[in-house]
Write an enzyme that holds these catalytic residues in place. Structure first.
Site, PDB file in Angstrom:
ATOM      1  N   PRO A  45      42.633  40.200  48.173  1.00 51.48           N
ATOM      2  CA  PRO A  45      41.476  40.811  48.850  1.00 51.48           C
ATOM      3  C   PRO A  45      41.906  41.687  50.027  1.00 51.48           C
ATOM      4  O   PRO A  45      41.105  42.446  50.562  1.00 51.48           O
ATOM      5  CB  PRO A  45      40.657  39.601  49.327  1.00 51.48           C
ATOM      6  CG  PRO A  45      41.529  38.416  49.193  1.00 51.48           C
ATOM      7  CD  PRO A  45      42.641  38.745  48.262  1.00 51.48           C
ATOM      8  N   GLU A  62      45.019  29.124  48.221  1.00 50.64           N
ATOM      9  CA  GLU A  62      44.851  29.975  49.403  1.00 50.64           C
ATOM     10  C   GLU A  62      45.592  31.291  49.261  1.00 50.64           C
ATOM     11  O   GLU A  62      45.468  32.197  50.076  1.00 50.64           O
ATOM     12  CB  GLU A  62      45.346  29.256  50.666  1.00 50.64           C
ATOM     13  CG  GLU A  62      44.391  28.226  51.226  1.00 50.64           C
ATOM     14  CD  GLU A  62      42.991  28.773  51.430  1.00 50.64           C
ATOM     15  OE1 GLU A  62      42.846  29.861  52.015  1.00 50.64           O
ATOM     16  OE2 GLU A  62      42.039  28.123  50.987  1.00 50.64           O
ATOM     17  N   ARG A 112      40.529  51.475  28.823  1.00 50.61           N
ATOM     18  CA  ARG A 112      39.526  52.319  28.148  1.00 50.61           C
ATOM     19  C   ARG A 112      39.721  53.801  28.457  1.00 50.61           C
ATOM     20  O   ARG A 112      39.144  54.657  27.799  1.00 50.61           O
ATOM     21  CB  ARG A 112      38.101  51.858  28.472  1.00 50.61           C
ATOM     22  CG  ARG A 112      37.740  51.934  29.915  1.00 50.61           C
ATOM     23  CD  ARG A 112      36.456  51.171  30.195  1.00 50.61           C
ATOM     24  NE  ARG A 112      35.288  51.750  29.554  1.00 50.61           N
ATOM     25  CZ  ARG A 112      34.687  52.873  29.946  1.00 50.61           C
ATOM     26  NH1 ARG A 112      35.163  53.540  30.969  1.00 50.61           N
ATOM     27  NH2 ARG A 112      33.619  53.318  29.318  1.00 50.61           N
ATOM     28  N   ASP A 167      31.423  59.070  32.103  1.00 52.03           N
ATOM     29  CA  ASP A 167      31.062  57.869  32.846  1.00 52.03           C
ATOM     30  C   ASP A 167      30.902  58.157  34.336  1.00 52.03           C
ATOM     31  O   ASP A 167      31.397  59.162  34.845  1.00 52.03           O
ATOM     32  CB  ASP A 167      32.172  56.811  32.702  1.00 52.03           C
ATOM     33  CG  ASP A 167      32.077  56.082  31.372  1.00 52.03           C
ATOM     34  OD1 ASP A 167      30.989  56.074  30.779  1.00 52.03           O
ATOM     35  OD2 ASP A 167      33.104  55.523  30.952  1.00 52.03           O
TER      36      ASP A 167
END
Ligand code: SAH
Length: 250
Positions: free
Chosen positions: A88, A115, A153, A168
């Site tokens: 993150p 963690e 993709r 897209d």
């Protein structure tokens, strides 16, 4: 593209990548998948992959050694791969990075659990840290699978019609237009008549206008990054005027 994942949950990864567009890419060999489970590279009877954090506190931390050995095995299969850690705290994944990943021949994804991973492994073995977004998942597998899906993709020959990826959201800086299929009339509403007209130039114009309009309504931050040509600006101005009329805004 060849990808290797360092993961404590190889079944989760393998199973997910059997389905849909990405599953077909695996079947055809366009995406080659290798999983290395740090647990298979432990040396103790308990097959330990984690330990308590120095300094105390809740949670467990992934041990260096099983990861090092798993990474060594991954490198022997993919010798030229950059090593990407799911975190993150990393650079936020987006379509630009998906495009970049789709052009790479080899990538090793390191999926954390608990963690996270002993920082010494991160500091010395990882080329780049990438985040799926500003939230915390319980492991790196789902973020890595999402990134692999988004990149696969985009690889030539993976989607039936290459054009569909080009249209897209985000590919040219704007959101996609709305899509409709049969029946043309339904209790939930009618399909916009222009789409039934057979006039391809007018349909393309309408779709472009809807894309620009949706971006203006929902993602003004994306629109602010674009310099619109005169044609697009005219389409957007008309969309904005119609929207204001409909909503009674001056
Ligand atoms: N303590 C860490 C989170 C650990 S979550 C922190 O607060 O930063 C366990 C693992 O899940 C992480 O090591 C990472 O591999 C993965 N993960 C969690 N959230 C993620 C995200 N937004 N993007 C990518 N990986 C993520």
């Amino acid at each position: 593209m060849k990808v290797a994942l360092l993961t404590l949950f190889p079944d989760l990864v393998r199973q997910t990548l059997t389905m849909g567009v990405v599953g077909r890419a695996v079947e055809r060999g366009q995406l080659q998948l290798h999983c290395f489970n740090p647990r298979d590279y432990t040396t103790d009877n308990y097959r330990t992959v984690d330990d308590r954090p120095f300094g105390g506190g809740p949670g467990m931390v992934m041990l260096i050694e099983p990861l090092m050995r798993a990474l060594g095995a991954a490198r022997s299969v993919l010798p030229n791969a950059r090593v990407v850690s799911m975190s993150p705290q990393g650079r936020r994944f987006d379509q630009a990075l998906a495009i970049e990943f789709s052009t790479r021949a080899e990538i090793i994804f390191v999926c954390g659990r608990y963690e996270g991973i002993d920082q010494r492994f991160v500091d010395t073995q990882i080329d780049e840290e990438v985040s799926l977004g500003d939230f915390v998942t319980s492991g790196g597998e789902l973020p890595a699978l999402t990134m692999i899906d988004a990149a696969t993709r985009l690889m030539p020959g993976v989607l039936h019609t290459e054009q569909s990826a080009l249209e897209d959201s985000f590919m040219d800086g704007v959101l996609d237009c709305p899509h409709y299929t049969r029946p043309p009339q339904h209790p939930l509403g009618d399909v916009p008549p222009i789409l039934l007209s057979g006039n391809h130039a007018e349909i393309a114009k309408w779709r472009r206008q809807q894309s620009l309009g949706a971006t203006w309504l929902r993602r003004p931050d994306l629109l602010a990054k674009l310099t619109l040509n005169k044609r697009d600006q005219t389409l957007l101005d008309a969309f904005i005027a119609a929207h204001r009329d409909k909503n009674g805004v001056q």
